[in-house]
Write a protein that holds these residues in place. Sequence first.
Motif, short mmCIF file in Angstrom:
data_model
loop_
_atom_site.label_atom_id
_atom_site.label_comp_id
_atom_site.label_asym_id
_atom_site.label_seq_id
_atom_site.Cartn_x
_atom_site.Cartn_y
_atom_site.Cartn_z
N HIS A 109 -1.88 -16.45 73.52
CA HIS A 109 -2.62 -15.84 74.63
C HIS A 109 -4.10 -16.17 74.49
O HIS A 109 -4.71 -15.92 73.44
CB HIS A 109 -2.43 -14.32 74.64
N PRO A 110 -4.72 -16.74 75.55
CA PRO A 110 -6.11 -17.18 75.45
C PRO A 110 -7.14 -16.08 75.69
O PRO A 110 -7.95 -16.15 76.62
CB PRO A 110 -6.20 -18.30 76.49
N SER A 111 -7.08 -15.05 74.86
CA SER A 111 -8.12 -14.02 74.82
C SER A 111 -8.00 -13.30 73.49
O SER A 111 -7.05 -13.54 72.74
CB SER A 111 -7.96 -13.01 75.97
N LEU A 112 -8.96 -12.44 73.21
CA LEU A 112 -8.89 -11.62 72.01
C LEU A 112 -8.25 -10.29 72.38
O LEU A 112 -8.91 -9.32 72.71
CB LEU A 112 -10.31 -11.41 71.43
N LEU A 113 -6.93 -10.27 72.39
CA LEU A 113 -6.21 -9.06 72.77
C LEU A 113 -6.66 -7.88 71.90
O LEU A 113 -7.03 -8.07 70.75
CB LEU A 113 -4.70 -9.29 72.61
N GLU A 172 8.39 -6.04 75.25
CA GLU A 172 8.75 -6.01 76.67
C GLU A 172 7.55 -5.72 77.59
O GLU A 172 7.67 -5.80 78.81
CB GLU A 172 9.85 -4.96 76.90
N GLY A 173 6.41 -5.38 77.03
CA GLY A 173 5.24 -5.10 77.85
C GLY A 173 4.49 -6.36 78.22
O GLY A 173 4.84 -7.48 77.83
N MET A 174 3.40 -6.20 78.98
CA MET A 174 2.58 -7.34 79.38
C MET A 174 1.49 -7.57 78.34
O MET A 174 0.52 -6.82 78.25
CB MET A 174 1.93 -7.10 80.75
N ASP A 175 1.69 -8.58 77.51
CA ASP A 175 0.71 -8.96 76.48
C ASP A 175 0.36 -7.79 75.55
O ASP A 175 -0.78 -7.66 75.11
CB ASP A 175 -0.57 -9.51 77.14
N SER A 176 1.35 -6.97 75.26
CA SER A 176 1.10 -5.75 74.49
C SER A 176 1.70 -5.79 73.09
O SER A 176 1.63 -4.80 72.35
CB SER A 176 1.64 -4.53 75.24
N GLY A 177 2.29 -6.93 72.70
CA GLY A 177 2.95 -7.02 71.40
C GLY A 177 1.98 -7.02 70.23
O GLY A 177 0.76 -7.15 70.39
N ASP A 178 2.54 -6.89 69.04
CA ASP A 178 1.73 -6.84 67.82
C ASP A 178 1.01 -8.18 67.61
O ASP A 178 1.59 -9.26 67.79
CB ASP A 178 2.60 -6.56 66.60
N ILE A 179 -0.26 -8.10 67.19
CA ILE A 179 -1.07 -9.28 66.91
C ILE A 179 -0.72 -9.79 65.51
O ILE A 179 -0.66 -9.02 64.55
CB ILE A 179 -2.57 -8.92 66.99
N SER A 231 6.95 -17.91 55.72
CA SER A 231 6.75 -17.57 54.30
C SER A 231 6.78 -16.06 54.05
O SER A 231 6.82 -15.62 52.91
CB SER A 231 5.41 -18.13 53.83
N GLY A 232 6.72 -15.28 55.14
CA GLY A 232 6.68 -13.83 54.98
C GLY A 232 5.29 -13.27 54.79
O GLY A 232 5.11 -12.07 54.54
N ALA A 233 4.27 -14.14 54.93
CA ALA A 233 2.89 -13.70 54.71
C ALA A 233 2.26 -13.10 55.97
O ALA A 233 1.16 -12.52 55.90
CB ALA A 233 2.04 -14.88 54.24
N ALA A 234 2.92 -13.22 57.13
CA ALA A 234 2.34 -12.73 58.38
C ALA A 234 2.20 -11.21 58.35
O ALA A 234 3.09 -10.50 57.86
CB ALA A 234 3.20 -13.15 59.56
N ARG A 235 1.07 -10.72 58.86
CA ARG A 235 0.81 -9.28 58.92
C ARG A 235 0.67 -8.86 60.38
O ARG A 235 -0.11 -9.44 61.12
CB ARG A 235 -0.47 -8.94 58.16
N ARG A 236 1.42 -7.86 60.77
CA ARG A 236 1.41 -7.38 62.16
C ARG A 236 0.36 -6.29 62.33
O ARG A 236 0.25 -5.41 61.50
CB ARG A 236 2.79 -6.85 62.55
N GLN A 237 -0.39 -6.42 63.42
CA GLN A 237 -1.40 -5.39 63.74
C GLN A 237 -1.13 -4.88 65.15
O GLN A 237 -1.14 -5.66 66.12
CB GLN A 237 -2.80 -6.01 63.67
N LYS A 238 -0.92 -3.59 65.27
CA LYS A 238 -0.66 -3.02 66.59
C LYS A 238 -1.92 -3.08 67.46
O LYS A 238 -3.03 -2.92 66.95
CB LYS A 238 -0.18 -1.58 66.47
N GLN A 239 -1.75 -3.29 68.76
CA GLN A 239 -2.87 -3.26 69.68
C GLN A 239 -3.24 -1.82 70.01
O GLN A 239 -2.37 -0.94 70.06
CB GLN A 239 -2.52 -4.00 70.98
N ASP A 240 -4.52 -1.61 70.24
CA ASP A 240 -5.01 -0.29 70.67
C ASP A 240 -5.05 -0.29 72.19
O ASP A 240 -5.91 -0.91 72.81
CB ASP A 240 -6.42 -0.07 70.11
N PRO A 241 -4.09 0.39 72.85
CA PRO A 241 -4.02 0.35 74.31
C PRO A 241 -5.27 0.92 74.99
O PRO A 241 -5.59 0.56 76.13
CB PRO A 241 -2.77 1.17 74.65
#
Length: 313
Positions: A111-115, A144-151, A189-199
């Motif tokens: 996605h071409p923005s800083l979500l 399932e949301g619009m660009d709302s998934g974990d970063i 590799s399992g190194a990815a870290r998920r960060q929830k978006q602040d709606p």
Amino acid sequence: MATKPRILFMGTPAFALPALEMLYGSGYPIAAVVTQPDRPAGREKKETVPPVKQMAQKFGLTVLQPASVKDPSFLEALGTARPDLVVVAAFGQILPKAVLDFPPLGCLNIHPSLLPAYRGAAPINWSIIRGEKQTGVTIMLMDEGMDSGDILTQEQTPIGRMETYGELHDRLALQGAALLVRTIDQVVSGAARRQKQDPSRATFAPRLNRETGRIRWRHSAGDIVNLIRGLNPSPAAYALLEGRDLKIFTAAAGPGSPQEPPGFVAAATPEGLPVAASDGYVVLKEVQLAGKKRMPVFDFLRGFTMRPGILLE
């Protein structure tokens, strides 16, 4: 699972090309490429092949063009392709839960923005139109949301003072592709870290329409120039000149305290053609009158008598 996951790539316009090219060139196995159906485009309504389809065919990849990714036939094709990971780059359809849940490593989106800033269809355009100084790319795990998934990953970049939508689009497409490849390595590799978006911090970038591009001369010169930059080269900001669309591709904010009401044309200067705004002038440099070619404003003035005092609406 192999070191390099089996990928189903979903994308349609030019923005998606660097990602597909980089994945293919890096040796990722591409199970199939999914893109929108060929559609009529332009005045002549000529059948147009999506850019992603053209590249996929050049690489000899399997191409799928479902009218809807909700169709049972597409879900069957997804099962046949057996992807470990789905990559989405400006595909153009919302993915249903059945698709999102299918690949073991999930569905990644460029996605071409800083979500969560600029969720939606036109983030690059709106970041320029709204005068942002920074933007970037985000790789997110789709939900399932619009660009709302974990970063998963993000990378910033400044927006040039006179950078256009077309220029920024091409930069972010390349930047997003490179970040995608690095992110896939982290996911595997399992190194990815998920960060929830602040709606609560979410902003939106709605689809562009004809009214988006209509210049309101009562706005500030800076805001008008941002609109022109944000819509160059397409769909282009415009005003009406004697009832005809005058597209404006390049302009600069000029100093001065206009005596004319907003929208009135002043005498041409060596810099271009000034038009009164609320707080100064918008100096037109490159234009296109309906039915004519895009051209420097001085070439346009040689063929069209633009007397001072004429109104652009």
